[in-house]
Design an enzyme around this catalytic site. Structure first.
Site, PDB file in Angstrom:
ATOM      1  N   ALA A 196       0.877  -1.173   0.000  1.00 48.67           N
ATOM      2  CA  ALA A 196       0.000   0.000   0.000  1.00 48.67           C
ATOM      3  C   ALA A 196       0.912   1.219   0.000  1.00 48.67           C
ATOM      4  CB  ALA A 196      -0.870  -0.019   1.243  1.00 48.67           C
ATOM      5  N   GLY A 213       0.401  -4.909   0.838  1.00 43.04           N
ATOM      6  CA  GLY A 213      -0.804  -4.940  -0.002  1.00 43.04           C
ATOM      7  C   GLY A 213      -0.577  -5.637  -1.342  1.00 43.04           C
TER       8      GLY A 213
END
Ligand code: COA
Length: 260
Positions: free
Chosen positions: A66, A112
Site C-alpha cells: 500500500a 498490499g
C-alpha cells in the site's frame, strides 16, 4: 476505458491488468485501488474475458505494498476505514470474482501487493520475485486480508513467522510453501500464465465460476461449503454449457461452450 495508474489489454480471451506506477514500485494508492476495482469489474462482466491476469509494470516489482505516503498521518478511525474500503473494493472483490484471476508476480510483492496476489485465485512468480508482509516493521499489521488469507494458504505457523519477522521469502521458498504454483524465468512469466489461462479458457466458464464459489465457501464463516457445492453442482445441470459439454463428449467432439 482510460486509466492513470493501470493498463488493461485484451487478447484471445485474456484480460491483462498491469499496475503501472513503476517509479513507486507500483504501490497501491487510493486512486490505483479504485481503478483496479473498475478494471476487474469490467473484465468480470465481459463475456469474452475467460481469464484475468494481473501483474506489475517494470522489472522490479509486482506491487511493493500500500502507498505508505498516503496513510502515514492517519489515526485509528481513518485506518479502519482504509482497510475496510480496500477490502471491499479490491481484495474481497477479486477473491469472489467468477472469472479466474491469476497473479503474475514479477518482482517484489510486499504488504498490499502480496495481499492482492493472495486474493487472486492462484499465483505464478518469476525467479526474481520476493514476497512478504512487512507491516509490523512500520508499526501496523496487514489490513487487506493478509492475516486471514496467508495462514489459509501456507499454514498458521509459517504465516505467523513471516508476519512477525516482516521478512521476505524468495520464489523457491514461496513455491515450497504452496504460496505460488509455479516459478519461472522473468521472460517466461507472462507466456506461462497465458498458457495456463489458455487451458482454463477451453472449459466451461459457467462451471468454473461455480467451482470458485464452492471452493471459496470453505473459507467463509458460517457457510457450509458442502451445501454450497451441492447447490452449485445442481445449478450446473440447467446451463447450456452443461448440455454442450456432455453432448460434445457423447458425440466425441470438442465442446464449444456458449458460456451460459
Ligand atoms: N509506498 C510508497 N512508496 C513506495 C513504496 C510503498 N509501499 N514502496 C516503494 N516506494 C517508493 C519509494 O519511496 C521510492 O520512491 P522515491 O524514489 O520517490 O523515493 C521508490 O518507490 C523506489 O523504492 P526504493 O525504496 O528506492 O527501492 P529499493 O530498491 O531501494 O527498495 C523495497 C525496494 C521494496 C525493499 C522498498 O521500496 C520497500 O521496503 N518498500 C516498502 C515495502 C513495504 O513496507 N510495504 C508494505 C506497506 S504497508
Amino acid at each position: 476505458m482510460n486509466y492513470d495508474n493501470i493498463i488493461t489489454a485484451f487478447n484471445q480471451g485474456i484480460t491483462s491488468i498491469t499496475i503501472n506506477r513503476p517509479s513507486k514500485l507500483n504501490a497501491l494508492n487510493k486512486a490505483t485501488i479504485k481503478e483496479l476495482h473498475e478494471a476487474f469489474k469490467q473484465a468480470d462482466t465481459d463475456k469474452n474475458t475467460k481469464v484475468i491476469i494481473v501483474t506489475g509494470s517494470g522489472e522490479k516489482a509486482f506491487v511493493a505494498g500500500a502507498d505508505i505516503s498516503e496513510f502515514a498521518h492517519f489515526d485509528s478511525k481513518k485506518g479502519k476505514k482504509l482497510a475496510k474500503k480496500g477490502q471491499e473494493l479490491l481484495f474481497d472483490f477479486v477473491e469472489n470474482l467468477s472469472t479466474p484471476t491469476i497473479a503474475a508476480i514479477n518482482g517484489f510483492a510486499l504488504g498490499g501487493g502480496l495481499e492482492l496476489a493472495i486474493a487472486c485465485h492462484f499465483r505464478v512468480a518469476s525467479n526474481n520475485a520476493k514476497m512478504g508482509l512487512p507491516e509490523v516493521s512500520l508499526g501496523v499489521i496487514p489490513g487487506y486480508g493478509g492475516t486471514q488469507r496467508l495462514p489459509q494458504l501456507i499454514g498458521k505457523g509459517r504465516a505467523m513467522e513471516l508476519i512477525m519477522t516482516a521478512g521476505m521469502i524468495d520464489a523457491n521458498q514461496a513455491l515450497s510453501y504452496g504460496l505460488i504454483n509455479h516459478v519461472t524465468a522473468a521472460e517466461d512469466l507472462l507466456p506461462l500464465c497465458e498458457k495456463i489461462a489458455g487451458k482454463i479458457a477451453r472449459n466451461s466458464s459457467v462451471a468454473i465460476g461455480a467451482a470458485i464459489k464452492a471452493i471459496n465457501a470453505n473459507y467463509k464463516d458460517g457457510v457450509n461449503g458442502f451445501e454450497v457445492e451441492v447447490s452449485e453442482f445442481g445449478n450446473c445441470f440447467d446451463t447450456q454449457d452443461f448440455t454442450e459439454g456432455t453432448t460434445a463428449f457423447l458425440e466425441k467432439r470438442k465442446a464449444d461452450f456458449p458460456g451460459e
